[in-house]
Motif scaffolding. Structure first.
Motif, mmCIF file in Angstrom:
data_model
loop_
_atom_site.group_PDB
_atom_site.id
_atom_site.type_symbol
_atom_site.label_atom_id
_atom_site.label_comp_id
_atom_site.label_asym_id
_atom_site.label_seq_id
_atom_site.Cartn_x
_atom_site.Cartn_y
_atom_site.Cartn_z
ATOM 1 N N ALA A 15 7.678 6.101 -11.569
ATOM 2 C CA ALA A 15 6.652 5.557 -10.686
ATOM 3 C C ALA A 15 7.010 4.148 -10.228
ATOM 4 C CB ALA A 15 5.300 5.555 -11.397
ATOM 5 N N CYS A 16 7.433 3.313 -11.172
ATOM 6 C CA CYS A 16 7.813 1.933 -10.823
ATOM 7 C C CYS A 16 9.068 1.898 -9.963
ATOM 8 C CB CYS A 16 8.030 1.127 -12.098
ATOM 9 S SG CYS A 16 6.519 0.831 -13.046
ATOM 10 N N THR A 17 10.006 2.807 -10.230
ATOM 11 C CA THR A 17 11.227 2.878 -9.430
ATOM 12 C C THR A 17 10.912 3.268 -8.001
ATOM 13 O OG1 THR A 17 12.565 3.455 -11.369
ATOM 14 C CG2 THR A 17 13.480 3.980 -9.201
ATOM 15 N N TYR A 18 9.999 4.223 -7.842
ATOM 16 C CA TYR A 18 9.614 4.649 -6.492
ATOM 17 C C TYR A 18 8.931 3.506 -5.751
ATOM 18 C CZ TYR A 18 9.888 8.906 -3.762
ATOM 19 O OH TYR A 18 10.276 9.865 -2.866
ATOM 20 N N TYR A 19 8.060 2.778 -6.459
ATOM 21 C CA TYR A 19 7.402 1.620 -5.836
ATOM 22 C C TYR A 19 8.439 0.598 -5.397
ATOM 23 C CZ TYR A 19 4.488 -2.488 -5.159
ATOM 24 O OH TYR A 19 3.885 -3.583 -4.612
ATOM 25 N N LEU A 20 9.402 0.319 -6.265
ATOM 26 C CA LEU A 20 10.448 -0.650 -5.945
ATOM 27 C C LEU A 20 11.284 -0.181 -4.760
ATOM 28 C CD1 LEU A 20 12.073 -3.212 -6.635
ATOM 29 C CD2 LEU A 20 13.403 -1.821 -8.230
ATOM 30 N N TYR A 21 11.636 1.091 -4.735
ATOM 31 C CA TYR A 21 12.468 1.634 -3.662
ATOM 32 C C TYR A 21 11.746 1.558 -2.314
ATOM 33 C CZ TYR A 21 15.131 5.031 -0.910
ATOM 34 O OH TYR A 21 15.859 5.657 0.084
ATOM 35 N N ILE A 22 10.471 1.917 -2.304
ATOM 36 C CA ILE A 22 9.704 1.870 -1.065
ATOM 37 C C ILE A 22 9.526 0.431 -0.603
ATOM 38 C CG2 ILE A 22 7.382 2.235 -0.119
ATOM 39 C CD1 ILE A 22 7.304 4.880 -1.599
ATOM 40 N N THR A 23 9.346 -0.491 -1.546
ATOM 41 C CA THR A 23 9.269 -1.917 -1.198
ATOM 42 C C THR A 23 10.585 -2.396 -0.593
ATOM 43 O OG1 THR A 23 7.648 -2.330 -2.957
ATOM 44 C CG2 THR A 23 8.878 -4.225 -2.118
ATOM 45 N N PHE A 24 11.690 -1.999 -1.207
ATOM 46 C CA PHE A 24 13.012 -2.370 -0.687
ATOM 47 C C PHE A 24 13.218 -1.822 0.729
ATOM 48 C CE2 PHE A 24 17.244 -0.424 -0.057
ATOM 49 C CZ PHE A 24 17.964 -1.576 0.226
ATOM 50 N N LEU A 25 12.856 -0.553 0.941
ATOM 51 C CA LEU A 25 13.013 0.033 2.271
ATOM 52 C C LEU A 25 12.177 -0.722 3.308
ATOM 53 C CD1 LEU A 25 12.934 3.908 1.646
ATOM 54 C CD2 LEU A 25 14.917 2.475 2.167
ATOM 55 N N GLY A 26 10.980 -1.122 2.900
ATOM 56 C CA GLY A 26 10.108 -1.831 3.830
ATOM 57 C C GLY A 26 10.718 -3.129 4.322
ATOM 58 N N LEU A 42 7.838 8.859 -16.984
ATOM 59 C CA LEU A 42 6.954 8.979 -15.821
ATOM 60 C C LEU A 42 6.675 7.602 -15.223
ATOM 61 C CD1 LEU A 42 5.062 10.890 -14.126
ATOM 62 C CD2 LEU A 42 3.246 10.231 -15.717
ATOM 63 N N TYR A 43 6.432 6.621 -16.072
ATOM 64 C CA TYR A 43 6.158 5.273 -15.580
ATOM 65 C C TYR A 43 7.407 4.633 -14.992
ATOM 66 C CZ TYR A 43 1.310 4.854 -16.838
ATOM 67 O OH TYR A 43 -0.059 5.011 -16.857
ATOM 68 N N LEU A 44 8.553 4.903 -15.578
ATOM 69 C CA LEU A 44 9.792 4.381 -15.006
ATOM 70 C C LEU A 44 10.009 4.958 -13.609
ATOM 71 C CD1 LEU A 44 12.411 2.739 -15.269
ATOM 72 C CD2 LEU A 44 13.478 4.772 -16.283
ATOM 73 N N LEU A 100 0.829 -1.206 0.000
ATOM 74 C CA LEU A 100 0.000 0.000 0.000
ATOM 75 C C LEU A 100 0.862 1.254 0.000
ATOM 76 C CD1 LEU A 100 -2.931 -0.864 2.453
ATOM 77 C CD2 LEU A 100 -2.914 -0.930 -0.043
ATOM 78 N N ASN A 101 1.969 1.233 0.742
ATOM 79 C CA ASN A 101 2.890 2.374 0.739
ATOM 80 C C ASN A 101 3.414 2.635 -0.669
ATOM 81 O OD1 ASN A 101 2.593 2.595 3.497
ATOM 82 N ND2 ASN A 101 4.509 1.560 3.982
ATOM 83 N N GLY A 102 3.870 1.566 -1.323
ATOM 84 C CA GLY A 102 4.384 1.714 -2.679
ATOM 85 C C GLY A 102 3.302 2.121 -3.662
ATOM 86 N N THR A 103 2.099 1.587 -3.469
ATOM 87 C CA THR A 103 0.982 1.917 -4.360
ATOM 88 C C THR A 103 0.639 3.389 -4.281
ATOM 89 O OG1 THR A 103 0.051 -0.311 -4.223
ATOM 90 C CG2 THR A 103 -1.454 1.468 -4.836
ATOM 91 N N PHE A 104 0.636 3.940 -3.072
ATOM 92 C CA PHE A 104 0.326 5.366 -2.938
ATOM 93 C C PHE A 104 1.333 6.210 -3.710
ATOM 94 C CE2 PHE A 104 1.246 9.384 -0.730
ATOM 95 C CZ PHE A 104 0.054 10.045 -0.985
ATOM 96 N N ALA A 105 2.611 5.920 -3.530
ATOM 97 C CA ALA A 105 3.636 6.682 -4.246
ATOM 98 C C ALA A 105 3.489 6.510 -5.753
ATOM 99 C CB ALA A 105 5.028 6.235 -3.796
ATOM 100 N N PHE A 106 3.215 5.280 -6.195
ATOM 101 C CA PHE A 106 3.017 4.996 -7.620
ATOM 102 C C PHE A 106 1.845 5.798 -8.170
ATOM 103 C CE2 PHE A 106 1.029 2.545 -11.016
ATOM 104 C CZ PHE A 106 2.099 2.269 -11.854
ATOM 105 N N LEU A 107 0.753 5.856 -7.422
ATOM 106 C CA LEU A 107 -0.444 6.530 -7.903
ATOM 107 C C LEU A 107 -0.305 8.047 -7.913
ATOM 108 C CD1 LEU A 107 -3.288 4.351 -6.343
ATOM 109 C CD2 LEU A 107 -2.428 4.344 -8.687
ATOM 110 N N VAL A 108 0.586 8.585 -7.107
ATOM 111 C CA VAL A 108 0.843 10.027 -7.198
ATOM 112 C C VAL A 108 1.326 10.373 -8.603
ATOM 113 C CG1 VAL A 108 2.359 11.902 -6.424
ATOM 114 C CG2 VAL A 108 1.274 10.402 -4.745
ATOM 115 N N PHE A 109 2.171 9.516 -9.147
ATOM 116 C CA PHE A 109 2.651 9.715 -10.519
ATOM 117 C C PHE A 109 1.550 9.439 -11.542
ATOM 118 C CE2 PHE A 109 6.600 9.009 -8.218
ATOM 119 C CZ PHE A 109 7.471 9.907 -8.816
#
Length: 205
Positions: free
Chosen positions: A147-158, A143-145, A107-116
């Motif tokens: 968004a996906c990078t941010y999702y991946l980064y937040i997942t990694f941090l988690g 933009l999609y790259l 959900l954390n990653g999804t929120f960041a992804f959806l901002v983009f």
């Protein structure tokens, strides 16, 4: 929620503190879900205006965003990541990642992804991203790259915040694949924004 964009590390420090005080990583407060639902409502309204879907289209799009894009996808992704991390990343077999925490990370990653994708994309869709030239395609796919990078980064941090997980940097090995797909999409002239916005339009018609 703002910290998920400007300082995601701080968010996961709060998760670690919760583990120390309440013996669980997963959220026990529904406030984030309420805020996420509010965000989806506002972003659905924005996309509805851009695509001219009307009120019924807004209702369909909002429900689809909540129950399919967010919940159904989240159940699948969280379950897969929960299984993978418990199977391959645990340093101590006696400890395991909570499924609820995997869902929170998604959900954390999804929120960041959806901002983009639900905010920036519709705002710049017609003036820039939908252009039938390389610039439009480049900006759209970049933009999609991001968004996906941010999702991946937040997942990694988690997952890297969980002390008994090891080698979590392997999660970042997906990034080169993302870059390769990005390059391929540019080389074939595939405008991802146009495809997604068309999908958004026709799935509620």
């Amino acid at each position: 929620m703002v910290h998920l964009i400007i300082g995601p590390r701080k968010v996961y420090r709060n998760f670690v503190s919760r583990k120390e005080t309440k013996n669980q990583f997963a959220r026990d407060d529904p406030a984030f879900l309420v805020l996420l639902a509010g965000f989806l409502c506002l972003s659905s309204g924005l996309i509805t205006l851009v695509l001219g879907l009307g009120f019924l289209g807004f209702v369909k799009f909002f429900l689809w965003s909540v129950f399919v894009d967010c919940i159904a996808t989240g159940l699948v992704v969280a379950t897969v990541m929960w299984a993978i991390t418990n199977q391959f990343f645990r340093a101590d077999p006696a400890l395991d990642v909570e499924w609820g925490y995997s869902f929170d990370i998604h959900l954390n990653g999804t929120f960041a992804f959806l901002v983009f994708i639900h905010i920036l994309q519709p705002l710049f869709y017609y003036p820039v991203l939908n252009a039938w030239d390389f610039v439009g395609t480049f900006l759209s796919n970049t933009l999609y790259l991001l968004a996906c990078t941010y999702y991946l980064y937040i997942t990694f941090l988690g997952y890297s915040s969980v002390p008994f997980l090891k080698s979590t940097k392997r999660l970042l090995s997906v990034f080169p694949i993302m870059v390769l797909l990005y390059i391929v999409s540019l080389s074939v002239g595939w405008n991802i924004s146009r495809t997604v916005m068309n999908f958004y339009h026709y799935r509620v018609m």
